[in-house]
Scaffold this motif. Structure first.
Motif, PDB file in Angstrom:
ATOM      1  N   HIS A 263      38.454  39.616  37.429  1.00 35.71           N
ATOM      2  CA  HIS A 263      39.498  38.822  38.078  1.00 35.71           C
ATOM      3  C   HIS A 263      39.939  39.380  39.435  1.00 35.71           C
ATOM      4  CE1 HIS A 263      40.758  37.175  33.859  1.00 35.71           C
ATOM      5  NE2 HIS A 263      39.583  36.721  34.265  1.00 35.71           N
ATOM      6  N   ALA A 264      39.112  40.211  40.052  1.00 34.07           N
ATOM      7  CA  ALA A 264      39.451  40.701  41.390  1.00 34.07           C
ATOM      8  C   ALA A 264      39.491  39.534  42.371  1.00 34.07           C
ATOM      9  CB  ALA A 264      38.434  41.739  41.839  1.00 34.07           C
ATOM     10  N   ASN A 265      40.369  39.646  43.352  1.00 32.90           N
ATOM     11  CA  ASN A 265      40.576  38.584  44.332  1.00 32.90           C
ATOM     12  C   ASN A 265      40.513  39.192  45.730  1.00 32.90           C
ATOM     13  OD1 ASN A 265      41.692  36.600  46.071  1.00 32.90           O
ATOM     14  ND2 ASN A 265      42.942  35.756  44.425  1.00 32.90           N
ATOM     15  N   GLY A 266      39.646  38.641  46.563  1.00 28.97           N
ATOM     16  CA  GLY A 266      39.519  39.148  47.922  1.00 28.97           C
ATOM     17  C   GLY A 266      38.755  38.161  48.785  1.00 28.97           C
ATOM     18  N   GLY A 267      38.095  38.665  49.814  1.00 30.69           N
ATOM     19  CA  GLY A 267      37.350  37.749  50.662  1.00 30.69           C
ATOM     20  C   GLY A 267      36.790  38.410  51.900  1.00 30.69           C
ATOM     21  N   ILE A 268      36.153  37.575  52.712  1.00 29.00           N
ATOM     22  CA  ILE A 268      35.610  37.978  54.004  1.00 29.00           C
ATOM     23  C   ILE A 268      36.452  37.313  55.094  1.00 29.00           C
ATOM     24  CG2 ILE A 268      33.561  38.075  55.468  1.00 29.00           C
ATOM     25  CD1 ILE A 268      33.193  39.463  52.751  1.00 29.00           C
ATOM     26  N   PHE A 269      37.124  38.112  55.902  1.00 31.99           N
ATOM     27  CA  PHE A 269      37.843  37.583  57.057  1.00 31.99           C
ATOM     28  C   PHE A 269      36.887  37.482  58.242  1.00 31.99           C
ATOM     29  CE2 PHE A 269      42.126  39.431  55.491  1.00 31.99           C
ATOM     30  CZ  PHE A 269      42.514  38.202  54.997  1.00 31.99           C
ATOM     31  N   TYR A 270      37.069  36.446  59.076  1.00 32.81           N
ATOM     32  CA  TYR A 270      36.316  36.346  60.320  1.00 32.81           C
ATOM     33  C   TYR A 270      37.122  35.531  61.321  1.00 32.81           C
ATOM     34  CZ  TYR A 270      34.759  31.604  58.908  1.00 32.81           C
ATOM     35  OH  TYR A 270      34.703  30.279  58.530  1.00 32.81           O
ATOM     36  N   ARG A 271      36.767  35.622  62.596  1.00 33.02           N
ATOM     37  CA  ARG A 271      37.484  34.979  63.702  1.00 33.02           C
ATOM     38  C   ARG A 271      38.925  35.483  63.816  1.00 33.02           C
ATOM     39  NH1 ARG A 271      35.442  28.646  63.970  1.00 33.02           N
ATOM     40  NH2 ARG A 271      33.233  29.068  63.610  1.00 33.02           N
ATOM     41  N   ARG A 272      39.190  36.700  63.400  1.00 37.15           N
ATOM     42  CA  ARG A 272      40.555  37.232  63.435  1.00 37.15           C
ATOM     43  C   ARG A 272      40.774  37.925  64.785  1.00 37.15           C
ATOM     44  NH1 ARG A 272      43.693  40.071  58.353  1.00 37.15           N
ATOM     45  NH2 ARG A 272      45.013  38.232  58.232  1.00 37.15           N
ATOM     46  N   ASN A 273      41.806  37.485  65.521  1.00 38.87           N
ATOM     47  CA  ASN A 273      42.078  38.059  66.840  1.00 38.87           C
ATOM     48  C   ASN A 273      43.583  38.122  67.086  1.00 38.87           C
ATOM     49  OD1 ASN A 273      42.830  35.363  67.808  1.00 38.87           O
ATOM     50  ND2 ASN A 273      40.620  34.939  67.761  1.00 38.87           N
ATOM     51  N   LYS A 344      35.581  33.476  67.783  1.00 39.56           N
ATOM     52  CA  LYS A 344      35.514  34.838  68.274  1.00 39.56           C
ATOM     53  C   LYS A 344      36.615  35.643  67.618  1.00 39.56           C
ATOM     54  CE  LYS A 344      35.198  37.747  72.363  1.00 39.56           C
ATOM     55  NZ  LYS A 344      35.189  37.821  73.865  1.00 39.56           N
ATOM     56  N   GLY A 345      36.257  36.813  67.133  1.00 43.45           N
ATOM     57  CA  GLY A 345      37.259  37.668  66.512  1.00 43.45           C
ATOM     58  C   GLY A 345      36.615  38.738  65.657  1.00 43.45           C
ATOM     59  N   ARG A 346      37.477  39.503  65.020  1.00 40.91           N
ATOM     60  CA  ARG A 346      36.984  40.581  64.171  1.00 40.91           C
ATOM     61  C   ARG A 346      36.617  40.045  62.790  1.00 40.91           C
ATOM     62  NH1 ARG A 346      40.991  45.514  64.337  1.00 40.91           N
ATOM     63  NH2 ARG A 346      42.577  43.898  64.193  1.00 40.91           N
ATOM     64  N   LEU A 347      35.736  40.765  62.147  1.00 44.46           N
ATOM     65  CA  LEU A 347      35.258  40.416  60.808  1.00 44.46           C
ATOM     66  C   LEU A 347      35.618  41.550  59.865  1.00 44.46           C
ATOM     67  CD1 LEU A 347      31.858  38.887  59.848  1.00 44.46           C
ATOM     68  CD2 LEU A 347      32.483  41.072  58.831  1.00 44.46           C
ATOM     69  N   GLY A 348      35.860  41.229  58.614  1.00 43.18           N
ATOM     70  CA  GLY A 348      36.177  42.301  57.686  1.00 43.18           C
ATOM     71  C   GLY A 348      36.386  41.830  56.269  1.00 43.18           C
ATOM     72  N   PHE A 349      36.874  42.739  55.447  1.00 49.68           N
ATOM     73  CA  PHE A 349      37.054  42.510  54.024  1.00 49.68           C
ATOM     74  C   PHE A 349      38.536  42.450  53.675  1.00 49.68           C
ATOM     75  CE2 PHE A 349      33.175  45.296  54.343  1.00 49.68           C
ATOM     76  CZ  PHE A 349      32.264  44.247  54.251  1.00 49.68           C
ATOM     77  N   GLN A 350      38.846  41.628  52.668  1.00 49.88           N
ATOM     78  CA  GLN A 350      40.212  41.509  52.188  1.00 49.88           C
ATOM     79  C   GLN A 350      40.283  41.946  50.730  1.00 49.88           C
ATOM     80  OE1 GLN A 350      41.487  37.819  50.743  1.00 49.88           O
ATOM     81  NE2 GLN A 350      43.607  37.975  51.461  1.00 49.88           N
TER      82      GLN A 350
END
Length: 373
Positions: A263-273, A344-350
């Motif tokens: 039941h872990a909850n997270g994601g991939i962030f992208y276009r974050r600026n 355009k933006g940073r990419l990462g994990f949530q």
């Protein structure tokens, strides 16, 4: 009729013409499994008397893979079934996930019964064989696979059974163009010998790793979540937060493997600026949820849940202006042509729970000029 007979004869001559094997490199020395990696429970595959023997089948998810990836190549081998059997040769297989759907699988069987895209010699669930040329149990079959993208030609016992252009449809074009060569274990005994390969020049866009497997120097944490490196993996846990790249990306393709606790909850962030929180590709392996794994959060829900907690899965995505597409374990689960945020933006994990999510081999590459998904 005469024209068809001449064409058939030409194909037969072309398929059975002698091949130059002087530049081939052996993938099996007949004595050891050097150059191969057992996936799943060890001991299913053994080397004995010059034969690579699937002697103690474990069934899915057991398989045997090469110790490195290949793109374009000519692969030659002989195989034998010992009774009722189905199995496969895996091409461009991922490290984890749905091997036959992410890459390609040449389906092998003991018989020549009709089966369309699941017949002997088919590209599994994609292309039926041009002909069935496999021999019955306890007889050696000579197989040659010529992978030179977009061309894929396969001959079996001197008969051309596949002649495919992999760029002719999205179903074929979206499959991986680089990966491991694998021998499938579906619970039936198999034998292989005289396995050799000739590598051909690479033609695909190269990937660039985003993580050095050692530290998080290229990343910036934010929030309460804990981010650490364990055995070459990025691990997020213990609450809400994110881990973002220092660099900004635009018009890119991204891929990673991930594994969730229950039941872990997270994601991939992208276009974050600086002016936008960007977008999120959800990771939440719960059937029936509004935004299960692969959803473009708040915009397009994933069509299906293609991953289960506790198992390694593969996620691939494309971000290109108004377009975003997401594949999980080789299945396109979400797509949008109306993304409003700036590309355009940073990419990462949530991380968005007390659960734990592991990430392995995150990598990125710019899109080609054609922008073809």
């Amino acid at each position: 009729m005469i024209a068809w007979m001449m064409l058939a004869a030409a194909l037969f001559v072309q398929a059975t013409a002698p091949r130059d094997t002087s530049l081939d490199r052996s993938l099996f020395d007949g004595r050891r499994l050097a150059g191969w990696v057992e996936m799943g429970k060890a001991g299913a595959f053994v080397a004995e008397n010059g034969i690579l023997h699937l002697k103690a089948p474990q069934n899915h998810p057991s398989w045997l893979r090469t110790d490195r990836e290949y793109e374009n190549f000519v692969l030659r081998l002989e195989y034998m079934v010992t009774g009722w059997c189905e199995s496969g040769i895996l091409l461009h297989a991922p490290l984890y996930g749905d091997l036959a759907r992410t890459g390609l699988k040449l389906h092998l069987r003991h018989d020549r019964s009709p089966g369309g895209v699941r017949a002997a010699g088919a590209l599994y669930d994609l292309v039926p064989p041009l002909a069935q040329a496999n021999k019955g149990p306890h007889k050696w079959n000579a197989l040659e696979i010529q992978m030179n993208w977009p061309s894929l030609r396969i001959t079996l016992n001197g008969v051309l059974i596949q002649d495919v252009r992999l760029d002719r449809s999205e179903a074929l074009r979206s499959r991986a163009r680089r990966g491991y060569i694998g021998l499938e274990d579906l619970g039936f005994e198999m034998k292989y010998r005289n396995i050799a390969i000739r590598e051909l020049p690479d033609t695909d866009r190269p990937w660039r790793p985003l993580f050095n497997r050692v530290d998080l120097e290229a990343w910036v944490p934010d929030g309460e979540a804990r981010w650490v490196v364990e055995d070459g993996k990025i691990v997020g846990s213990d609450g809400d937060g994110s881990l973002l790249t220092k660099e900004e990306l635009s018009a890119f393709e991204f891929q990673t493997y991930f594994r969730t606790s229950r039941h872990a909850n997270g994601g991939i962030f992208y276009r974050r600026n600086a002016s936008s929180n960007g977008e999120e590709i959800q990771i939440y392996n719960v059937p029936g949820s509004t935004h299960p794994t692969g959803s473009i959060y708040g915009q397009v829900p994933a069509r299906e849940v293609s991953c289960r907690d506790g198992e390694w899965c593969q996620l691939r995505m494309i971000s290109d202006g108004p377009y975003t597409a997401v594949w999980v374990n080789g299945r396109k689960v979400a797509e949008s042509w109306s993304m409003a945020s700036a590309d355009k933006g940073r990419l990462g994990f949530q991380n968005h729970s007390d659960g734990r999510i592991e990430y392995l081999e995150p990598k990125v590459r710019p899109l080609s000029a054609t922008r073809a998904p």
